[in-house]
Design an enzyme around this catalytic site. Structure first.
Site, PDB file in Angstrom:
ATOM      1  N   GLY A  83      18.177 -59.509  48.612  1.00  0.00           N
ATOM      2  CA  GLY A  83      17.774 -59.453  50.006  1.00  0.00           C
ATOM      3  C   GLY A  83      17.619 -58.014  50.426  1.00  0.00           C
ATOM      4  O   GLY A  83      18.610 -57.300  50.591  1.00  0.00           O
ATOM      5  N   GLY A 131      16.196 -56.753  53.190  1.00  0.00           N
ATOM      6  CA  GLY A 131      16.022 -56.490  54.605  1.00  0.00           C
ATOM      7  C   GLY A 131      16.980 -55.411  55.068  1.00  0.00           C
ATOM      8  O   GLY A 131      17.576 -54.699  54.254  1.00  0.00           O
ATOM      9  N   SER A 132      17.172 -55.302  56.362  1.00  0.00           N
ATOM     10  CA  SER A 132      18.018 -54.230  56.884  1.00  0.00           C
ATOM     11  C   SER A 132      19.470 -54.382  56.437  1.00  0.00           C
ATOM     12  O   SER A 132      20.107 -53.397  56.028  1.00  0.00           O
ATOM     13  CB  SER A 132      17.931 -54.183  58.412  1.00  0.00           C
ATOM     14  OG  SER A 132      18.310 -55.431  58.985  1.00  0.00           O
ATOM     15  N   HIS A 160      12.218 -60.488  47.853  1.00  0.00           N
ATOM     16  CA  HIS A 160      11.319 -61.545  47.375  1.00  0.00           C
ATOM     17  C   HIS A 160       9.849 -61.136  47.387  1.00  0.00           C
ATOM     18  O   HIS A 160       9.008 -61.849  46.829  1.00  0.00           O
ATOM     19  CB  HIS A 160      11.512 -62.818  48.202  1.00  0.00           C
ATOM     20  CG  HIS A 160      10.929 -62.759  49.585  1.00  0.00           C
ATOM     21  ND1 HIS A 160      11.475 -61.999  50.589  1.00  0.00           N
ATOM     22  CD2 HIS A 160       9.843 -63.366  50.127  1.00  0.00           C
ATOM     23  CE1 HIS A 160      10.754 -62.145  51.688  1.00  0.00           C
ATOM     24  NE2 HIS A 160       9.750 -62.958  51.431  1.00  0.00           N
ATOM     25  N   LYS A 184      28.077 -67.172  66.897  1.00  0.00           N
ATOM     26  CA  LYS A 184      27.950 -66.021  67.800  1.00  0.00           C
ATOM     27  C   LYS A 184      26.482 -65.685  68.041  1.00  0.00           C
ATOM     28  O   LYS A 184      26.132 -65.149  69.110  1.00  0.00           O
ATOM     29  CB  LYS A 184      28.727 -64.819  67.256  1.00  0.00           C
ATOM     30  CG  LYS A 184      28.307 -64.346  65.853  1.00  0.00           C
ATOM     31  CD  LYS A 184      27.271 -63.252  65.876  1.00  0.00           C
ATOM     32  CE  LYS A 184      26.890 -62.837  64.464  1.00  0.00           C
ATOM     33  NZ  LYS A 184      25.888 -61.751  64.447  1.00  0.00           N
ATOM     34  N   THR A 191      27.384 -58.756  69.267  1.00  0.00           N
ATOM     35  CA  THR A 191      26.059 -59.372  69.243  1.00  0.00           C
ATOM     36  C   THR A 191      25.554 -59.710  70.639  1.00  0.00           C
ATOM     37  O   THR A 191      24.342 -59.729  70.870  1.00  0.00           O
ATOM     38  CB  THR A 191      26.098 -60.650  68.373  1.00  0.00           C
ATOM     39  OG1 THR A 191      26.767 -60.358  67.150  1.00  0.00           O
ATOM     40  CG2 THR A 191      24.713 -61.143  68.059  1.00  0.00           C
ATOM     41  N   SER A 194      21.035 -56.226  68.510  1.00  0.00           N
ATOM     42  CA  SER A 194      21.114 -57.643  68.126  1.00  0.00           C
ATOM     43  C   SER A 194      19.763 -58.321  68.304  1.00  0.00           C
ATOM     44  O   SER A 194      19.218 -58.376  69.406  1.00  0.00           O
ATOM     45  CB  SER A 194      22.163 -58.354  68.988  1.00  0.00           C
ATOM     46  OG  SER A 194      22.003 -59.751  68.916  1.00  0.00           O
ATOM     47  N   ARG A 195      19.238 -58.870  67.222  1.00  0.00           N
ATOM     48  CA  ARG A 195      17.970 -59.593  67.296  1.00  0.00           C
ATOM     49  C   ARG A 195      18.097 -60.859  68.148  1.00  0.00           C
ATOM     50  O   ARG A 195      17.160 -61.255  68.832  1.00  0.00           O
ATOM     51  CB  ARG A 195      17.509 -59.962  65.890  1.00  0.00           C
ATOM     52  CG  ARG A 195      17.005 -58.784  65.076  1.00  0.00           C
ATOM     53  CD  ARG A 195      16.835 -59.141  63.625  1.00  0.00           C
ATOM     54  NE  ARG A 195      18.051 -58.876  62.873  1.00  0.00           N
ATOM     55  CZ  ARG A 195      18.247 -59.221  61.602  1.00  0.00           C
ATOM     56  NH1 ARG A 195      17.310 -59.888  60.963  1.00  0.00           N
ATOM     57  NH2 ARG A 195      19.350 -58.921  60.994  1.00  0.00           N
ATOM     58  N   GLU A 197      18.390 -65.460  63.332  1.00  0.00           N
ATOM     59  CA  GLU A 197      19.162 -66.574  62.773  1.00  0.00           C
ATOM     60  C   GLU A 197      19.616 -67.572  63.833  1.00  0.00           C
ATOM     61  O   GLU A 197      19.759 -68.764  63.552  1.00  0.00           O
ATOM     62  CB  GLU A 197      20.390 -66.041  62.024  1.00  0.00           C
ATOM     63  CG  GLU A 197      20.074 -65.332  60.720  1.00  0.00           C
ATOM     64  CD  GLU A 197      19.792 -66.306  59.582  1.00  0.00           C
ATOM     65  OE1 GLU A 197      19.609 -67.511  59.836  1.00  0.00           O
ATOM     66  OE2 GLU A 197      19.745 -65.856  58.420  1.00  0.00           O
TER      67      GLU A 197
END
Length: 335
Positions: free
Chosen positions: A11, A13-14, A35, A193, A250, A256-257, A283
């Site tokens: 993975g 990603g960040s 990937h 969360k 978060t 926080s996305r 997520e």
């Protein structure tokens, strides 16, 4: 002197990249796999993840690796940091390649959307009960970890020795890793969360103020605890780093996305528009549905989660969702 251990980080990603950087700084040999082959080749050319962590060079010992088999071959440990919807597929691809001694840990947060299982349940189904496994979670933004800012997380495993071993790999002068045996509690805290962070973003985006945000975080923690305890989690986990710590982080910071998703929804954007704007996996969107489904099956009341699900999947206006929470009958706080 024995050779440095080899970690395969799956993975790129960040979050996966940040943990790979941390491990490499600790003298561990790291193979970082993603990937998308061209993106991995870009990492190798540039010596950094310019998409997610620009300006933070890879330490010596961190090698971007295009082929999954090359990344996993003879690795001492596997660390999975892919989105929850890809977790099972990655595990299935990895399982035939694992050496008998290789342990598997993950920093993925969420539930499996295909089955609704917690990730340790997915891992046991695919890897069997004998494989040592652990979950890593806590209040930790990738950029701050990669920048070497002080961070603390929890490593949970049913094997105390394995939790201690994994924590030791990550532990440094700027990164503290605690251990726990409460895998269920840590996974529920890390998944739920994100749901509350969407709610906090909606509340702040509608300018409901600091009082509302504090109430949402506190009552959100109550919901998380009710579900986690019903599933067998431990109280101390939910008032620790993987519970309250991760929830506060978060819900209150725009790194926080999930919080940014809530802010975008409050502005009137659709989920797809918000995802495009954020540019990374969110997520909490999938986790909301799976957590609410799990709660219903256990008879656990989660009113905040229920309203967020209605906003995400039924098109409920966010203001109406907040009003529905305010209109609930008075009750004892401890209830």
């Amino acid at each position: 002197m024995s050779a440095a251990p080899v970690f395969s980080v799956l993975g790129a990603g960040s979050w996966g990249t940040a943990l790979a950087i941390l491990l490499a700084r600790n003298g561990i040999r790291v193979r970082l796999w993603g990937h998308l082959p061209e993106e991995v080749r870009q990492l190798a050319r540039e010596g950094e993840n310019s998409t997610f962590l620009p300006g933070i060079p890879f330490p010596p010992g961190l090698t971007p690796t295009v082929e999954l088999a090359d990344a996993v071959r003879d690795a001492d440990e596997i660390l999975i940091a892919v989105p929850s919807h890809a977790f099972a597929a990655v595990l299935k691809s990895v399982e035939p390649l694992l050496a008998e001694r290789t342990g598997v840990c993950w920093a993925t947060k969420g539930l499996d959307p295909a089955s609704g299982q917690l990730l340790h349940e997915v891992a046991e189904d695919i890897l069997g009960p004998e494989r040592p496994t652990a979950v890593i979670s806590g209040p930790s933004f990738a950029k701050e970890v990669a920048a070497g800012l002080p961070t603390a997380v929890t490593v949970a495993s049913t094997s105390h020795d394995y939790a201690k071993r994994i924590a030791g790999y990550f532990h440094s002068d700027c990164f503290r890793a605690y251990t726990s045996s409460d895998v269920i509690g840590l996974e529920i805290g890390s998944a739920a969360k994100n749901v509350m962070a969407i709610g906090a973003g909606i509340s702040d985006g509608l300018a409901f103020g600091a009082n509302a945000r504090a109430a949402l975080i506190t009552r959100g923690l109550s919901e998380i605890m009710r579900l986690g305890l019903a599933l067998g989690g431990k109280m101390e986990t939910f008032i620790g780093l993987g519970g309250m710590g991760d929830l506060v982080l978060t819900c209150t910071d725009n790194q926080s996305r999930n919080r940014r998703m809530g802010l975008a929804l409050a502005r009137g954007l659709t989920i797809d528009q918000a995802k495009q704007e954020i540019g990374q996996e969110v997520e909490g969107v999938m986790a909301t549905r799976e957590i609410h489904k799990r709660a219903r099956s256990l008879g656990v009341e989660m009113p905040i989660t229920e309203q967020i699900e209605r906003v995400l999947y039924e098109g409920l206006d966010p203001r109406t969702a907040v009003q529905a929470l305010l209109d609930r009958d008075p009750r004892p706080e401890a209830g």
